[in-house]
Design a protein around this motif. Structure first.
Motif, PDB file in Angstrom:
ATOM      1  N   PHE A 158       0.799  -1.233   0.000  1.00 54.06           N
ATOM      2  CA  PHE A 158       0.000   0.000   0.000  1.00 54.06           C
ATOM      3  C   PHE A 158       0.831   1.283   0.000  1.00 54.06           C
ATOM      4  N   GLY A 159       2.154   1.155   0.102  1.00 56.55           N
ATOM      5  CA  GLY A 159       2.976   2.364   0.199  1.00 56.55           C
ATOM      6  C   GLY A 159       3.552   2.802  -1.135  1.00 56.55           C
ATOM      7  N   TYR A 160       2.763   2.825  -2.194  1.00 54.74           N
ATOM      8  CA  TYR A 160       3.284   3.126  -3.535  1.00 54.74           C
ATOM      9  C   TYR A 160       2.959   4.515  -4.051  1.00 54.74           C
ATOM     10  N   ASP A 161       1.874   5.127  -3.574  1.00 53.88           N
ATOM     11  CA  ASP A 161       1.371   6.321  -4.257  1.00 53.88           C
ATOM     12  C   ASP A 161       2.099   7.608  -3.890  1.00 53.88           C
ATOM     13  N   PHE A 162       3.113   7.522  -3.017  1.00 50.20           N
ATOM     14  CA  PHE A 162       3.906   8.722  -2.732  1.00 50.20           C
ATOM     15  C   PHE A 162       4.531   9.287  -3.997  1.00 50.20           C
ATOM     16  N   ILE A 163       4.792   8.402  -4.974  1.00 51.91           N
ATOM     17  CA  ILE A 163       5.460   8.907  -6.193  1.00 51.91           C
ATOM     18  C   ILE A 163       4.580   9.903  -6.953  1.00 51.91           C
ATOM     19  N   HIS A 164       3.268   9.805  -6.748  1.00 55.50           N
ATOM     20  CA  HIS A 164       2.373  10.721  -7.458  1.00 55.50           C
ATOM     21  C   HIS A 164       1.946  11.910  -6.589  1.00 55.50           C
ATOM     22  N   SER A 165       2.628  12.099  -5.467  1.00 51.25           N
ATOM     23  CA  SER A 165       2.251  13.185  -4.562  1.00 51.25           C
ATOM     24  C   SER A 165       2.491  14.552  -5.215  1.00 51.25           C
ATOM     25  N   PRO A 166       1.571  15.487  -5.012  1.00 49.40           N
ATOM     26  CA  PRO A 166       1.773  16.839  -5.553  1.00 49.40           C
ATOM     27  C   PRO A 166       2.948  17.555  -4.894  1.00 49.40           C
ATOM     28  N   GLU A 167       3.475  16.985  -3.807  1.00 49.62           N
ATOM     29  CA  GLU A 167       4.604  17.653  -3.140  1.00 49.62           C
ATOM     30  C   GLU A 167       5.957  17.286  -3.732  1.00 49.62           C
ATOM     31  N   ARG A 168       5.969  16.479  -4.794  1.00 48.07           N
ATOM     32  CA  ARG A 168       7.248  16.090  -5.381  1.00 48.07           C
ATOM     33  C   ARG A 168       8.041  17.322  -5.845  1.00 48.07           C
ATOM     34  N   LEU A 169       9.351  17.213  -5.754  1.00 49.23           N
ATOM     35  CA  LEU A 169      10.220  18.243  -6.317  1.00 49.23           C
ATOM     36  C   LEU A 169      10.232  18.058  -7.826  1.00 49.23           C
ATOM     37  N   THR A 170       9.980  19.126  -8.554  1.00 46.60           N
ATOM     38  CA  THR A 170       9.872  18.976 -10.007  1.00 46.60           C
ATOM     39  C   THR A 170      10.828  19.873 -10.778  1.00 46.60           C
ATOM     40  N   SER A 171      11.569  20.709 -10.052  1.00 47.95           N
ATOM     41  CA  SER A 171      12.494  21.594 -10.742  1.00 47.95           C
ATOM     42  C   SER A 171      13.735  21.763  -9.879  1.00 47.95           C
ATOM     43  N   PRO A 172      14.909  21.941 -10.499  1.00 53.81           N
ATOM     44  CA  PRO A 172      16.088  22.282  -9.690  1.00 53.81           C
ATOM     45  C   PRO A 172      15.816  23.578  -8.931  1.00 53.81           C
ATOM     46  N   LEU A 173      16.342  23.650  -7.711  1.00 53.59           N
ATOM     47  CA  LEU A 173      16.125  24.837  -6.881  1.00 53.59           C
ATOM     48  C   LEU A 173      17.461  25.385  -6.410  1.00 53.59           C
ATOM     49  N   ILE A 174      17.568  26.698  -6.420  1.00 46.63           N
ATOM     50  CA  ILE A 174      18.779  27.339  -5.908  1.00 46.63           C
ATOM     51  C   ILE A 174      18.375  28.290  -4.787  1.00 46.63           C
ATOM     52  N   LYS A 175      19.098  28.227  -3.692  1.00 42.59           N
ATOM     53  CA  LYS A 175      18.769  29.086  -2.549  1.00 42.59           C
ATOM     54  C   LYS A 175      19.203  30.523  -2.826  1.00 42.59           C
ATOM     55  N   GLN A 176      18.316  31.449  -2.526  1.00 41.14           N
ATOM     56  CA  GLN A 176      18.600  32.875  -2.730  1.00 41.14           C
ATOM     57  C   GLN A 176      19.244  33.458  -1.472  1.00 41.14           C
ATOM     58  N   ALA A 177      19.714  34.677  -1.598  1.00 41.78           N
ATOM     59  CA  ALA A 177      20.364  35.342  -0.467  1.00 41.78           C
ATOM     60  C   ALA A 177      19.436  35.424   0.752  1.00 41.78           C
TER      61      ALA A 177
END
Ligand code: SF4
Ligand code: SF4
Ligand code: SF4
Ligand code: FES
Lengths: 527, 353
Positions: free
Chosen positions: B267-286
């Protein structure tokens, strides 16, 4: 594991120590239960009365961190009563005299004094083990997550060799790996001292081999382990830290200290599939393809290399992790040829790691193969050290002495905290917490305490309590349960709120650098 | 030991004493349908679908529960056998509310298959009017008693396979029902939600709540893979439709799990479809916030900073932690990046948790 899961339901005798299998490895536990139903005997060694106790002939509720005293006590009886496997010991092992001398000092009376397990039970179990050979010894993190973790493991191996149980089907020393691919990550050389296939970085021949394969000069100095990396961040010894997939800010002991270390890093990079408590500290986050979104392999506890397949596309711009590493390498001047999981395995790993030489993707389309698989016709190795023929010649007894946990209960912190996993969640819940239904089955952390302590402290079922150690304090609901012996608090690390790692002690086994998650001193107060 | 022999549809075949008629037949490529038979479990003979004719026996016998014996004469395909099987299917259909159109198991229901195969005529038996109400108080499993044929496979899966001892037969006669201790809902019982009962249920009596309405078996593709949780490494089927994993089942007969799964793997499979997934590279700002970046930007930045730190402080000022959850290939690449490109052995992973 020296042996296979396929041995479990055929075995006649089990010695399970420090392993709550029904929650942490439920399917493996099902095979043990099948065997017991078919007449096998089970000795369970665990401070808690875990679910497997219902299937055990004898449950030894030892005190947290007293494993070596108990194991030495068992071996003392085996030698005293002349019940050990003499021929095997003579032909297949070295170091017996040292072992004899060490366990001489652990008569059952002393073992009882340290472990709390009564003399009669120690004698009974020793005789039971001697009469039922081979036995499969199964252990998990209850053995390794101690400052004496390595010695605990050695002690388990000593017992099995003394019984002549290593090298046979349904015998052996069998650690169940907590994570799906810990075995694989070790095999791949994600360790500071070895290249893929356990070839040592400080061995000139191994270094030369990899220098040739990768076309570069390599360093023969052993690198840092995680605790030293962490400690190197505030001192400036380590400036840049690359964290792939691990939620260190929740999984490492003493969260406050870990976060302080991460904060002081100059540059942090993270690959992950979700934002986590750890990625907060990153300067750059790469979005990774998850399980089911990429092709590759995992290696399970029985050394079986299994295929993992891509079934769906990664969301947005997420990319496979291997691709990310390849791109960074390229920008730092190296063009790597392999361009898929299969190419990396078939053309590099299985060429460089001798244990994997016979494993190619086309051979593991269906069931995986258990390494070592030295050539393409080899069918894999279900159990190691066949008939007591150890890989390094003879089995080596390493006599060990019991040492107490680094922090023991005292007046200020009178209870012992031990930690682990629960059935419905996995680690910091980045995955199970986002899988429908599992949070409904278990929605919060609890502090599991004994009925006696609950009565003494006036704590009722479900009541909010504060658990504190020298490092931190959490507020959670109490779960009063007969599973837990008096004097113990048991918690998991699945929830950030009430995570046991605010409390755990960042002290480590000197060799393995495994933290003592299983023992620290705490106090508990009703709120 | 002399080899034992029997006659199977007038053909002589050998068998090992202890084998059932069913096992001998299957081994010899003779098809006998089954419903209640569950491999490696004690045969119950509950469904009467596997009936065969044995010369000299007073009645037809259940092949799954009858041991083969020397000199036995077995017929699996006679008119009498067909009639009896058809009747058994009709009785089962008649005992419940089998509205296939709306049933979640449509297309993978063994009862439906058999009804078709044995030409059961519709409406021969009126559906019974009284049924226990559906129980689905838990988040994962729906128990529709109107579709239960009391074959007992779920009971065996729970007691003999997974040994969770959560369910058994309860009440008697026409009242019979599969129950937990005290006939409580699953989530108030000893059930640990391994879902093995659902996997073995031949009808729509036990189905998965999360998969409900997401796809019919003929619309889904099955992909074999390895469980992403503990170190047992169970083999599982991902049922995929429209770019989504909609269900997971255990791969029968596969090592190491032989079809079994636990709650996490199943039953632990649907995390892959979570809307919280990271979908873009992120860079921390100042200011500490993250800003989306292109792959080139993010990769260039990391390569630049690593090179700079390496030049200034030496390669050992860089350290990395690999992932014990991800693939071998990923870990291999990361250690190679550290050793061959950065030039340090400062690579480790959570080997110890
Ligand atoms: S619930 Fe399914 S498996 Fe269980 S008895 Fe009913 S039909 Fe058979
Ligand atoms: S889900 Fe598992 S434990 Fe629960 S009733 Fe079904 S087989 Fe038994
Ligand atoms: S299904 Fe359960 S027991 Fe099997 S590998 Fe996954 S988590 Fe482990
Ligand atoms: S399969 Fe033989 S009686 Fe059900």
């Amino acid at each position: 594991m020296t042996n296979s899961f396929a041995d479990f339901d055929k075995a006649k005798m089990f010695f399970v120590i420090g392993s709550n299998m029904t929650e942490a490895h439920p399917v493996a536990a099902s095979f043990v239960k099948n065997a017991v139903n078919a007449g096998a005997q089970l000795v369970l060694v665990d401070p808690r009365r875990t679910a497997l106790a219902d299937f055990a002939k004898i449950h030894l509720p030892l005190k947290v961190g007293s494993d070596i005293a108990l194991l030495n006590g068992l071996m003392h009886v085996l030698i005293k009563e002349d019940l050990y496997a003499k021929e095997y010991v003579q032909n297949c092992t070295v170091g017996f005299e040292e072992l004899r001398a060490a366990v001489e000092k652990y008569p059952p009376e002393r073992a009882e004094e340290i472990s709390g397990v009564p003399v009669e039970q120690i004698v009974e179990v020793a005789r039971l083990l001697a009469a039922n050979r081979p036995a499969m010894l199964i252990y998990t993190l209850g053995i390794t997550e101690h400052t004496c973790g390595v010695n605990n493991v050695l002690s388990c191996a000593n017992l099995q060799m003394l019984l002549g149980n290593v090298g046979f089907e349904c015998g052996g020393v069998n650690p169940l790996r907590g994570q799906n691919n810990v075995q694989g990550a070790c095999d791949m050389g994600a360790l500071p001292n070895v290249y893929p296939g356990y070839q040592k970085v400080n061995e000139p021949a191994a270094k030369a081999k990899f220098e040739k394969a990768w076309g570069v000069d390599l360093d023969d100095k052993i690198g840092l382990m995680i605790p030293a990396m962490m400690d190197g961040l505030p001192t400036g010894q380590v400036k840049a830290f690359y964290i792939f997939g691990e939620n260190l800010a929740n999984t490492e002991p003493d969260i406050s200290h870990v976060e302080h270390c991460l904060e002081s890093a100059e540059f942090v990079v993270a690959n992950d599939i979700f934002p986590t408590e750890t990625t907060r500290f990153a300067d750059v986050i790469f979005p990774a393809a998850a399980w089911s979104e990429d092709d590759g392999t995992f290696t399970n506890s029985e050394r079986r290399v299994n295929r993992v397949r891509k079934a769906v596309n990664p969301p947005g711009q997420a990319k496979p992790n291997w691709w990310v590493f390849k791109q960074i390498a390229k920008r730092m001047g190296q063009d790597w040829a392999s361009n898929s999981g299969q190419e990396i395995w078939d053309n590099e790993i299985s060429v460089l790691a001798p244990q994997m030489a016979g494993i190619k993707f086309e051979r593991i389309e269906h069931d995986g193969l258990q390494w070592p698989v030295p050539d393409l016709n080899h069918l894999g190795t279900p159990f190691l050290h066949k008939e007591g023929c150890f890989t390094c010649g003879l089995g080596n007894f390493k006599a060990v002495e019991w040492t107490p946990p680094a922090e023991v209960a005292d007046e200020d912190f009178p209870l012992v905290l031990s930690t682990g996993r629960r059935l419905y969640h996995y680690h910091t819940r980045t995955q199970t917490g986002r899988s429908g239904g599992l949070n409904d089955l278990l929605g919060q952390e609890t502090a599991d305490i004994s009925v006696a302590d609950a009565q003494r402290l006036g704590i009722s079922q479900g009541q909010k309590v504060a658990v504190s150690s020298r490092r931190g304090r959490v507020e959670v609901a109490a779960r009063v349960t007969p599973e837990v012996p008096p004097g113990m608090v048991w918690m998991a690390f699945h929830f950030r709120e009430g995570c046991a790692n605010w409390l755990t002690n960042p002290v480590y086994d000197p060799v393995s650098q495994t933290a003592e998650y299983k023992a620290c001193a705490v106090k508990i107060e009703p709120l | 030991m002399a080899t034992a022999k029997l006659s199977l549809n007038s053909k002589e075949v050998e068998f090992t004493p202890g084998e059932t008629i069913l096992q001998v037949a299957w081994r010899n490529g003779v098809k006998i349908p089954t419903l209640c038979y569950l491999k490696d479990c004690t045969p119950t003979g509950a469904c009467r679908i596997c009936l065969v004719e044995v010369t000299g026996a007073r009645t037809l016998v259940a092949s799954c529960a009858t041991p083969a014996s020397n000199g036995m004469e077995v017929f699996t395909d006679t008119e009498k056998v067909h009639r009896a099987r058809r009747l058994a299917v009709e009785l089962m259909l008649g005992s419940g509310e089998h509205n296939c159109l709306l049933c979640e198991a449509n297309g993978e229901c063994k009862l439906q298959e058999l009804a078709y195969e044995y030409g059961v005529s519709a409406g021969r038996f009126e559906g019974a009017s009284q049924h226990y109400p559906t129980e689905d108080q838990n988040p994962l499993i729906i128990r529709d008693f109107s579709k239960c044929i009391l074959c007992g496979r779920c009971v065996q899966a729970c007691n003999e396979v997974q040994v969770n001892r959560a369910i058994g037969f309860g009440y008697r006669g026409a009242e019979a029902k599969i129950i937990t201790a005290g006939d409580r809902p699953y989530d108030e019982s000893d059930c640990v939600f391994c879902g093995q009962c659902v996997q073995v249920c031949p009808t729509g009596a036990l189905t998965e709540k999360k998969a409900k309405g997401l796809g019919r078996p003929w619309e889904t593709k099955k992909v074999r893979t390895t469980c992403p949780y503990c170190g047992v490494g169970c083999q599982l089927w991902l049922h995929v439709k429209g770019g989504k994993v909609i269900k997971v089942t255990g791969v029968e007969g596969a090592q190491p799990n032989r079809g079994r799964l636990c709650v996490k793997g199943r039953f632990g499979y649907d995390f892959i479809h979570s809307p919280e997934r990271l979908t873009s590279p992120l860079i921390k700002q100042a200011d500490g916030s993250f800003k989306e970046a292109s792959w080139d930007e993010a990769l260039d930045l990391v390569a630049e900073r690593f090179t700079e730190i390496k030049q200034k402080h030496g390669p050992d000022a860089i350290a990395g932690v690999s992932c014990a959850r991800s693939t071998n290939e990923d870990s291999y690449q990361m250690q190679k990046l550290f050793r061959a490109v950065i030039g340090t052995n400062n690579i480790d992973h959570c080997a110890r948790t």
